[in-house]
Design an enzyme around this catalytic site. Structure first.
Site, PDB file in Angstrom:
ATOM      1  N   HIS A  43     -10.053   9.370  -0.880  1.00 17.44           N
ATOM      2  CA  HIS A  43     -10.287   7.960  -0.582  1.00 17.44           C
ATOM      3  C   HIS A  43      -9.424   7.129  -1.523  1.00 17.44           C
ATOM      4  CE1 HIS A  43     -12.735   8.617  -4.139  1.00 17.44           C
ATOM      5  NE2 HIS A  43     -12.564   7.317  -4.368  1.00 17.44           N
ATOM      6  N   HIS A 125      -4.267   4.212  -5.247  1.00 18.12           N
ATOM      7  CA  HIS A 125      -3.929   5.640  -5.229  1.00 18.12           C
ATOM      8  C   HIS A 125      -5.086   6.458  -4.665  1.00 18.12           C
ATOM      9  CE1 HIS A 125      -6.438   5.450  -8.797  1.00 18.12           C
ATOM     10  NE2 HIS A 125      -6.604   6.757  -8.667  1.00 18.12           N
TER      11      HIS A 125
END
Length: 178
Positions: A43, A125
């Site tokens: 995620h 990220h």
């Protein structure tokens, strides 16, 4: 005593894209490179909230539900390593404005609500590996996945039986892309 949940807002990576990233990671990082993050846990965190009471959680849900912002396309075309935290990541060279705005709004709401927020700037990220070796070789440029983003999710982080799992608690739709 009030029950606390460890919460965060994030972008969910579609299941098919998770599997593509896992296959790519296996092809580009040897098994000894680090501890791989489970596909289901891939995620992009927008705002980490920490330990949150049910009352504060409801207030954050109400605030998040008021966000009106167009969806956007996330382009995953960068990879790196943070040697100090021993993490390898997948990210974006040019974060879309919608991503940066959404993260800024959620982080600001969380801070105003008394949730801890990292003093570090937002670095979009996806964590690929933990406990990486400092001599990790990163893949050559040239990879790219695009993910349409039409919602963001409030997750609870649960640790049981030696594993961390991220449970989606609530989804918040973004407006149609403009």
């Amino acid at each position: 005593m009030t029950d606390l949940n460890r919460l965060f807002f994030a972008l969910e990576i579609p299941k098919a894209r998770q599997q593509e990233i896992v296959r790519w990671r296996a092809a580009h990082f040897p098994p000894e490179a680090g501890k791989p993050v489970a596909a289901a846990n891939l995620h992009m965190t927008l705002a980490f909230l920490g330990e949150v009471s049910a009352e504060k959680q409801q207030a954050l849900v109400d605030l998040a539900g008021r966000i009106r912002q167009p969806g956007f396309t996330l382009r995953l075309d960068d990879a790196g390593q943070w040697p100090r935290s021993r993490v390898a990541w997948l990210g974006t060279r040019q974060p879309p404005r919608g991503l940066l705005q959404l993260a800024a709004m959620l982080r600001a709401q969380a801070a105003r609500s008394g949730c801890w927020q990292s003093p570090q700037p937002f670095h979009p990220h996806i964590t690929l590996l933990r406990q990486t070796d400092s001599a990790l070789r990163l893949p050559a440029p040239g990879f790219c996945w695009e993910c349409p983003v039409t919602e963001f999710v409030l997750y609870a982080s649960r640790f049981s039986q030696g594993r961390t799992r991220y449970q989606p608690l609530q989804r918040f739709a973004l407006d149609k892309e403009s």
